[in-house]
Design a protein around this motif. Structure first.
Motif, PDB file in Angstrom:
ATOM      1  N   ALA A 149      33.564  15.321 108.336  1.00 15.26           N
ATOM      2  CA  ALA A 149      32.290  14.662 108.053  1.00 15.26           C
ATOM      3  C   ALA A 149      32.256  14.129 106.629  1.00 15.26           C
ATOM      4  O   ALA A 149      31.767  13.015 106.373  1.00 15.26           O
ATOM      5  N   ILE A 150      32.782  14.897 105.697  1.00 20.33           N
ATOM      6  CA  ILE A 150      32.846  14.448 104.305  1.00 20.33           C
ATOM      7  C   ILE A 150      33.757  13.239 104.171  1.00 20.33           C
ATOM      8  O   ILE A 150      33.430  12.258 103.497  1.00 20.33           O
ATOM      9  N   SER A 151      34.911  13.316 104.812  1.00 16.27           N
ATOM     10  CA  SER A 151      35.866  12.213 104.739  1.00 16.27           C
ATOM     11  C   SER A 151      35.248  10.931 105.288  1.00 16.27           C
ATOM     12  O   SER A 151      35.423   9.845 104.718  1.00 16.27           O
ATOM     13  N   SER A 152      34.524  11.058 106.397  1.00 17.09           N
ATOM     14  CA  SER A 152      33.911   9.883 107.023  1.00 17.09           C
ATOM     15  C   SER A 152      32.778   9.323 106.180  1.00 17.09           C
ATOM     16  O   SER A 152      32.658   8.114 106.005  1.00 17.09           O
ATOM     17  N   GLN A 153      31.955  10.216 105.636  1.00 17.66           N
ATOM     18  CA  GLN A 153      30.747   9.791 104.930  1.00 17.66           C
ATOM     19  C   GLN A 153      31.017   9.320 103.505  1.00 17.66           C
ATOM     20  O   GLN A 153      30.400   8.371 103.020  1.00 17.66           O
ATOM     21  N   PHE A 154      31.975   9.971 102.839  1.00 16.48           N
ATOM     22  CA  PHE A 154      32.206   9.699 101.422  1.00 16.48           C
ATOM     23  C   PHE A 154      33.593   9.122 101.136  1.00 16.48           C
ATOM     24  O   PHE A 154      33.954   8.938  99.977  1.00 16.48           O
ATOM     25  N   GLY A 155      34.367   8.840 102.190  1.00 14.97           N
ATOM     26  CA  GLY A 155      35.759   8.443 102.018  1.00 14.97           C
ATOM     27  C   GLY A 155      35.983   7.295 101.050  1.00 14.97           C
ATOM     28  O   GLY A 155      36.922   7.323 100.245  1.00 14.97           O
ATOM     29  N   ALA A 156      35.134   6.299 101.103  1.00 16.49           N
ATOM     30  CA  ALA A 156      35.303   5.134 100.225  1.00 16.49           C
ATOM     31  C   ALA A 156      35.162   5.515  98.757  1.00 16.49           C
ATOM     32  O   ALA A 156      35.795   4.898  97.881  1.00 16.49           O
ATOM     33  N   TYR A 157      34.361   6.513  98.477  1.00 19.95           N
ATOM     34  CA  TYR A 157      34.226   7.003  97.113  1.00 19.95           C
ATOM     35  C   TYR A 157      35.410   7.889  96.729  1.00 19.95           C
ATOM     36  O   TYR A 157      35.958   7.783  95.624  1.00 19.95           O
ATOM     37  N   LEU A 158      35.803   8.760  97.635  1.00 14.84           N
ATOM     38  CA  LEU A 158      36.878   9.702  97.342  1.00 14.84           C
ATOM     39  C   LEU A 158      38.187   8.990  97.025  1.00 14.84           C
ATOM     40  O   LEU A 158      38.983   9.463  96.211  1.00 14.84           O
ATOM     41  N   ARG A 217      28.535  16.586  91.298  1.00 15.78           N
ATOM     42  CA  ARG A 217      28.356  17.278  92.576  1.00 15.78           C
ATOM     43  C   ARG A 217      27.648  16.360  93.567  1.00 15.78           C
ATOM     44  O   ARG A 217      26.615  15.751  93.237  1.00 15.78           O
ATOM     45  N   LEU A 218      28.205  16.271  94.771  1.00 12.36           N
ATOM     46  CA  LEU A 218      27.596  15.520  95.852  1.00 12.36           C
ATOM     47  C   LEU A 218      27.114  16.477  96.927  1.00 12.36           C
ATOM     48  O   LEU A 218      27.717  17.528  97.163  1.00 12.36           O
ATOM     49  N   ASN A 219      26.033  16.106  97.594  1.00 12.82           N
ATOM     50  CA  ASN A 219      25.493  16.923  98.673  1.00 12.82           C
ATOM     51  C   ASN A 219      25.782  16.228  99.993  1.00 12.82           C
ATOM     52  O   ASN A 219      25.234  15.161 100.270  1.00 12.82           O
ATOM     53  N   PRO A 220      26.645  16.822 100.841  1.00 11.09           N
ATOM     54  CA  PRO A 220      27.057  16.123 102.059  1.00 11.09           C
ATOM     55  C   PRO A 220      26.009  16.123 103.162  1.00 11.09           C
ATOM     56  O   PRO A 220      26.164  15.416 104.161  1.00 11.09           O
ATOM     57  N   GLY A 221      24.950  16.927 103.009  1.00  8.04           N
ATOM     58  CA  GLY A 221      23.924  16.967 104.040  1.00  8.04           C
ATOM     59  C   GLY A 221      24.313  17.783 105.262  1.00  8.04           C
ATOM     60  O   GLY A 221      23.542  17.905 106.211  1.00  8.04           O
ATOM     61  N   VAL A 222      25.522  18.324 105.254  1.00  8.18           N
ATOM     62  CA  VAL A 222      25.994  19.205 106.326  1.00  8.18           C
ATOM     63  C   VAL A 222      26.523  20.470 105.674  1.00  8.18           C
ATOM     64  O   VAL A 222      26.990  20.450 104.536  1.00  8.18           O
ATOM     65  N   LEU A 271      43.864  25.858 108.363  1.00 12.71           N
ATOM     66  CA  LEU A 271      43.077  25.447 107.201  1.00 12.71           C
ATOM     67  C   LEU A 271      43.955  24.697 106.208  1.00 12.71           C
ATOM     68  O   LEU A 271      43.577  23.621 105.714  1.00 12.71           O
ATOM     69  N   GLY A 272      45.127  25.247 105.908  1.00 13.25           N
ATOM     70  CA  GLY A 272      46.018  24.610 104.946  1.00 13.25           C
ATOM     71  C   GLY A 272      46.456  23.232 105.374  1.00 13.25           C
ATOM     72  O   GLY A 272      46.511  22.296 104.561  1.00 13.25           O
ATOM     73  N   THR A 273      46.764  23.088 106.650  1.00 11.27           N
ATOM     74  CA  THR A 273      47.188  21.786 107.174  1.00 11.27           C
ATOM     75  C   THR A 273      46.067  20.758 107.054  1.00 11.27           C
ATOM     76  O   THR A 273      46.305  19.596 106.691  1.00 11.27           O
ATOM     77  N   ALA A 274      44.825  21.176 107.338  1.00 12.17           N
ATOM     78  CA  ALA A 274      43.683  20.262 107.241  1.00 12.17           C
ATOM     79  C   ALA A 274      43.435  19.842 105.793  1.00 12.17           C
ATOM     80  O   ALA A 274      43.150  18.669 105.509  1.00 12.17           O
ATOM     81  N   LEU A 275      43.552  20.790 104.863  1.00 11.34           N
ATOM     82  CA  LEU A 275      43.355  20.466 103.447  1.00 11.34           C
ATOM     83  C   LEU A 275      44.430  19.510 102.943  1.00 11.34           C
ATOM     84  O   LEU A 275      44.145  18.575 102.185  1.00 11.34           O
ATOM     85  N   LYS A 276      45.663  19.740 103.380  1.00 10.15           N
ATOM     86  CA  LYS A 276      46.760  18.858 102.968  1.00 10.15           C
ATOM     87  C   LYS A 276      46.552  17.443 103.489  1.00 10.15           C
ATOM     88  O   LYS A 276      46.751  16.457 102.753  1.00 10.15           O
ATOM     89  N   ALA A 277      46.127  17.328 104.745  1.00 13.50           N
ATOM     90  CA  ALA A 277      45.888  16.002 105.335  1.00 13.50           C
ATOM     91  C   ALA A 277      44.754  15.290 104.601  1.00 13.50           C
ATOM     92  O   ALA A 277      44.825  14.077 104.344  1.00 13.50           O
ATOM     93  N   PHE A 278      43.709  16.017 104.265  1.00 14.10           N
ATOM     94  CA  PHE A 278      42.579  15.452 103.526  1.00 14.10           C
ATOM     95  C   PHE A 278      43.027  14.948 102.159  1.00 14.10           C
ATOM     96  O   PHE A 278      42.682  13.833 101.741  1.00 14.10           O
ATOM     97  N   ALA A 279      43.819  15.756 101.456  1.00 13.67           N
ATOM     98  CA  ALA A 279      44.296  15.379 100.127  1.00 13.67           C
ATOM     99  C   ALA A 279      45.173  14.129 100.183  1.00 13.67           C
ATOM    100  O   ALA A 279      45.066  13.236  99.331  1.00 13.67           O
TER     101      ALA A 279
END
Length: 377
Positions: A184-193, A124-129, A217-225
């Motif tokens: 924010a998660i993608s920007s902060q943790f992207g290199a790990y993800l 588990r990671l804590n994004p701080g947001v 929501l679905g479109t954003a989740l798909k783009a993130f994945a």
């Protein structure tokens, strides 16, 4: 079995309302490609899992008994998470879970040898947001113990796990706010993800709320994945069971001390604990905003401030009248307790064909057994 024959207090789950939420979950899955696992910490009434199982992919847990329950009664994927495992906890569930998520790097290091080769490892990671209405429920609150902050991550650990879990929402009905957290998660943790197989984005996303833009929501989740080449998971709890269940009570007395109080045969401290913890008044089906007869809906416990709400009614309430406390599924049945030795509510489900199915009922022996099993001689 007819409703008028049922003795209060009791919970009544409505199958049609549950399916209405689940159809929205199915739509979200179809659009996003995400997998959804039911958060048992919110709702564990396994007597209705036959309704839920066709729509979701499994369960997620916060303790070893929930892991066992999900494995035995739901199937699909069984995710195990705990803020603090003991070694016994890990050994108890390592063979029956598909993913085991640790809260800290120290717990991961201590127990990974027990899990490797059996379940997929996560952290588990804590994004701080976060998005949370109250600090008590805010996973990213100051001094939070929940997950690893970005500046504490040992980069080498990422290559030794399969996925990570974030949980940063609580009753988030704002899709734009969620998308901002996702960015924010993608920007902060992207290199790990980018080095992982899966990412769980936790629960608290209220996509079944009326008017919620599920497609966005679905479109954003798909783009993130796709951006990070991961399988995305959500862990809905209340989103699945919101507005599906009433706590039905009976007015047993009416007293007056400057304002009238209708005392009912239930209590927030025993049967609807979150009403008390978060100081969020309940809603009553029979109430009317335009009504001229105002009552405190008070509990029958001895706690002075224990009340469900203040509500107006078109007509005066009467002793013996039934009231329906709305939206009483999430974080209710999992938090029931025997305070004051009150009668525990029975649990029923109103099926789509009109049948009333009894899922559970409790009596004095259950109360007695919960306090002691053996006498000391």
């Amino acid at each position: 079995m007819q409703k008028h024959q049922l003795k209060t207090p009791y919970f009544m789950i409505n199958e049609d309302k549950l399916i209405e939420n689940l159809e929205k979950a199915k739509l979200l899955k179809d659009i996003s490609g995400a997998k959804l696992v039911l958060a048992l910490k919110c709702f564990s009434t396994w007597g209705v899992f036959d309704i839920i199982k066709p729509y979701l992919d499994g369960t997620t847990s916060s303790g070893p008994y929930e892991v066992k329950l999900g494995h035995e009664t739901f199937g699909g994927e069984t995710h195990a998470y705990s803020v603090g495992y003991s070694e016994d906890d890990v050994r108890e569930v390592a063979d029956i879970c598909d993913k085991m998520i640790f809260n800290s790097q120290s717990q991961l290091a201590a127990y990974r040898h027990i899990v490797e080769g059996k379940a997929s490892l996560g952290l588990r990671l804590n994004p701080g947001v976060s998005y949370a209405g109250q600090d008590l429920a805010n996973p990213a609150r100051k001094f939070s113990r929940l997950g690893v902050q970005v500046d504490h991550i040992d980069a080498s650990v990422i290559d030794s796990i399969d996925g990570v879990m974030f949980h940063m929402n609580c009753e988030n009905k704002d899709v734009d706010a969620f998308v901002a957290l996702l960015d924010a998660i993608s920007s902060q943790f992207g290199a790990y993800l980018d080095r992982l197989d899966w990412v769980s984005l936790g629960g608290g996303v209220f996509f079944t709320w009326p008017g919620y833009d599920i497609e966005k929501l679905g479109t954003a989740l798909k783009a993130f994945a796709e951006k990070h080449a991961v399988q995305v998971y959500l862990e809905p709890g209340e989103a699945i069971i919101t507005k599906t269940t009433d706590l039905v009570v009976t007015v047993v007395d009416i007293v007056e001390n400057q304002i009238k109080t209708a005392i009912v045969d239930s209590a927030t401290e025993a049967h609807r604990l979150d009403t008390l913890i978060y100081n969020e008044p309940a809603s009553v089906l029979e109430a009317s905003e335009q009504g001229t007869h105002q009552y405190v809906i008070g509990s029958c416990s001895c706690l002075a401030g224990d009340q469900f709400c203040v509500a107006n009614f078109d007509q005066p309430l009467e002793i013996g009248q039934k009231l329906h406390i709305l939206d009483s599924a999430g974080y209710t049945m999992v938090k029931l307790n025997w305070f004051n030795g009150l009668k525990m509510p029975s649990v029923y489900c109103e099926r789509s064909n009109g049948d009333i199915q009894k899922l559970n009922e409790f009596g004095y022996q259950d109360f007695k057994r919960s306090l002691s099993q053996w006498s000391v001689e």
